[in-house]
Scaffold this motif. Sequence first.
Motif, PDB file in Angstrom:
ATOM      1  N   ARG A  78      91.746  59.121  19.178  1.00  0.00           N
ATOM      2  CA  ARG A  78      90.789  58.040  19.416  1.00  0.00           C
ATOM      3  C   ARG A  78      90.312  58.089  20.857  1.00  0.00           C
ATOM      4  O   ARG A  78      91.038  58.542  21.741  1.00  0.00           O
ATOM      5  N   THR A  79      89.101  57.602  21.078  1.00  0.00           N
ATOM      6  CA  THR A  79      88.599  57.426  22.434  1.00  0.00           C
ATOM      7  C   THR A  79      88.982  56.025  22.863  1.00  0.00           C
ATOM      8  O   THR A  79      88.580  55.046  22.228  1.00  0.00           O
ATOM      9  N   GLN A  80      89.784  55.947  23.920  1.00  0.00           N
ATOM     10  CA  GLN A  80      90.318  54.671  24.373  1.00  0.00           C
ATOM     11  C   GLN A  80      89.892  54.391  25.806  1.00  0.00           C
ATOM     12  O   GLN A  80      89.734  55.317  26.610  1.00  0.00           O
ATOM     13  N   LEU A  81      89.746  53.116  26.141  1.00  0.00           N
ATOM     14  CA  LEU A  81      89.487  52.700  27.508  1.00  0.00           C
ATOM     15  C   LEU A  81      90.828  52.603  28.222  1.00  0.00           C
ATOM     16  O   LEU A  81      91.744  51.909  27.761  1.00  0.00           O
ATOM     17  N   ILE A  82      90.964  53.312  29.334  1.00  0.00           N
ATOM     18  CA  ILE A  82      92.206  53.349  30.102  1.00  0.00           C
ATOM     19  C   ILE A  82      92.045  52.466  31.332  1.00  0.00           C
ATOM     20  O   ILE A  82      91.125  52.654  32.127  1.00  0.00           O
ATOM     21  N   PHE A  83      92.956  51.513  31.477  1.00  0.00           N
ATOM     22  CA  PHE A  83      92.944  50.577  32.596  1.00  0.00           C
ATOM     23  C   PHE A  83      93.871  51.069  33.707  1.00  0.00           C
ATOM     24  O   PHE A  83      94.835  51.795  33.435  1.00  0.00           O
ATOM     25  N   PRO A  84      93.642  50.681  34.947  1.00  0.00           N
ATOM     26  CA  PRO A  84      94.517  51.091  36.053  1.00  0.00           C
ATOM     27  C   PRO A  84      95.988  50.748  35.812  1.00  0.00           C
ATOM     28  O   PRO A  84      96.868  51.500  36.236  1.00  0.00           O
ATOM     29  N   SER A  85      96.274  49.664  35.144  1.00  0.00           N
ATOM     30  CA  SER A  85      97.663  49.266  34.894  1.00  0.00           C
ATOM     31  C   SER A  85      98.390  50.236  33.949  1.00  0.00           C
ATOM     32  O   SER A  85      99.619  50.224  33.884  1.00  0.00           O
ATOM     33  N   MET A  86      97.655  51.100  33.257  1.00  0.00           N
ATOM     34  CA  MET A  86      98.241  52.057  32.330  1.00  0.00           C
ATOM     35  C   MET A  86      98.599  53.374  33.017  1.00  0.00           C
ATOM     36  O   MET A  86      99.301  54.205  32.458  1.00  0.00           O
ATOM     37  N   ILE A  87      98.130  53.560  34.251  1.00  0.00           N
ATOM     38  CA  ILE A  87      98.327  54.809  34.970  1.00  0.00           C
ATOM     39  C   ILE A  87      99.741  54.860  35.527  1.00  0.00           C
ATOM     40  O   ILE A  87     100.229  53.923  36.148  1.00  0.00           O
ATOM     41  N   THR A  88     100.410  55.988  35.288  1.00  0.00           N
ATOM     42  CA  THR A  88     101.786  56.170  35.758  1.00  0.00           C
ATOM     43  C   THR A  88     101.871  57.118  36.937  1.00  0.00           C
ATOM     44  O   THR A  88     102.907  57.201  37.596  1.00  0.00           O
ATOM     45  N   GLY A  89     100.784  57.846  37.225  1.00  0.00           N
ATOM     46  CA  GLY A  89     100.795  58.757  38.360  1.00  0.00           C
ATOM     47  C   GLY A  89      99.423  59.352  38.595  1.00  0.00           C
ATOM     48  O   GLY A  89      98.577  59.372  37.707  1.00  0.00           O
ATOM     49  N   ALA A  90      99.208  59.814  39.819  1.00  0.00           N
ATOM     50  CA  ALA A  90      97.950  60.465  40.176  1.00  0.00           C
ATOM     51  C   ALA A  90      98.226  61.485  41.272  1.00  0.00           C
ATOM     52  O   ALA A  90      98.970  61.210  42.210  1.00  0.00           O
ATOM     53  N   THR A  91      97.623  62.674  41.115  1.00  0.00           N
ATOM     54  CA  THR A  91      97.771  63.746  42.087  1.00  0.00           C
ATOM     55  C   THR A  91      96.400  64.292  42.414  1.00  0.00           C
ATOM     56  O   THR A  91      95.639  64.639  41.511  1.00  0.00           O
ATOM     57  N   ARG A  92      96.091  64.374  43.706  1.00  0.00           N
ATOM     58  CA  ARG A  92      94.808  64.961  44.113  1.00  0.00           C
ATOM     59  C   ARG A  92      94.905  66.479  44.078  1.00  0.00           C
ATOM     60  O   ARG A  92      95.870  67.062  44.538  1.00  0.00           O
ATOM     61  N   THR A  93      93.871  67.090  43.519  1.00  0.00           N
ATOM     62  CA  THR A  93      93.762  68.549  43.489  1.00  0.00           C
ATOM     63  C   THR A  93      92.383  68.924  44.003  1.00  0.00           C
ATOM     64  O   THR A  93      91.534  68.045  44.226  1.00  0.00           O
ATOM     65  N   ASP A  94      92.130  70.206  44.180  1.00  0.00           N
ATOM     66  CA  ASP A  94      90.805  70.659  44.616  1.00  0.00           C
ATOM     67  C   ASP A  94      89.739  70.330  43.582  1.00  0.00           C
ATOM     68  O   ASP A  94      88.574  70.140  43.917  1.00  0.00           O
ATOM     69  N   ALA A  95      90.123  70.253  42.322  1.00  0.00           N
ATOM     70  CA  ALA A  95      89.177  69.981  41.229  1.00  0.00           C
ATOM     71  C   ALA A  95      88.940  68.488  41.009  1.00  0.00           C
ATOM     72  O   ALA A  95      88.040  68.117  40.280  1.00  0.00           O
ATOM     73  N   GLY A  96      89.766  67.642  41.612  1.00  0.00           N
ATOM     74  CA  GLY A  96      89.648  66.198  41.411  1.00  0.00           C
ATOM     75  C   GLY A  96      91.016  65.561  41.395  1.00  0.00           C
ATOM     76  O   GLY A  96      91.952  66.076  41.994  1.00  0.00           O
ATOM     77  N   THR A  97      91.148  64.470  40.684  1.00  0.00           N
ATOM     78  CA  THR A  97      92.414  63.758  40.597  1.00  0.00           C
ATOM     79  C   THR A  97      92.998  63.916  39.203  1.00  0.00           C
ATOM     80  O   THR A  97      92.349  63.595  38.214  1.00  0.00           O
ATOM     81  N   GLN A  98      94.221  64.417  39.145  1.00  0.00           N
ATOM     82  CA  GLN A  98      94.929  64.534  37.871  1.00  0.00           C
ATOM     83  C   GLN A  98      95.691  63.228  37.659  1.00  0.00           C
ATOM     84  O   GLN A  98      96.542  62.861  38.456  1.00  0.00           O
ATOM     85  N   VAL A  99      95.352  62.528  36.585  1.00  0.00           N
ATOM     86  CA  VAL A  99      95.912  61.211  36.301  1.00  0.00           C
ATOM     87  C   VAL A  99      96.830  61.307  35.085  1.00  0.00           C
ATOM     88  O   VAL A  99      96.452  61.889  34.070  1.00  0.00           O
ATOM     89  N   THR A 100      98.025  60.751  35.182  1.00  0.00           N
ATOM     90  CA  THR A 100      98.915  60.645  34.034  1.00  0.00           C
ATOM     91  C   THR A 100      99.001  59.172  33.650  1.00  0.00           C
ATOM     92  O   THR A 100      98.985  58.289  34.502  1.00  0.00           O
ATOM     93  N   PHE A 101      99.052  58.925  32.348  1.00  0.00           N
ATOM     94  CA  PHE A 101      99.040  57.550  31.849  1.00  0.00           C
ATOM     95  C   PHE A 101      99.569  57.528  30.434  1.00  0.00           C
ATOM     96  O   PHE A 101      99.788  58.573  29.821  1.00  0.00           O
TER      97      PHE A 101
END
Length: 61
Positions: A13-36
Amino acid sequence: MFMFTHDCSACDRTQLIFPSMITGATRTDAGTQVTFECWCGAPQTALRSAAKGENREMVAA
């Protein structure tokens, strides 16, 4: 941080992800890798591309 949509690989499903659902974020050269956690409970990862001066619509949470 902002909200974004994501196509879940577990519930397909296509879901709307809210900031409160994010468990981690890592900056890379390509952008930000977000885990949630998807609404279905599945752990997910998304690469959010880096903004390079382009106009992008942002949604405040």
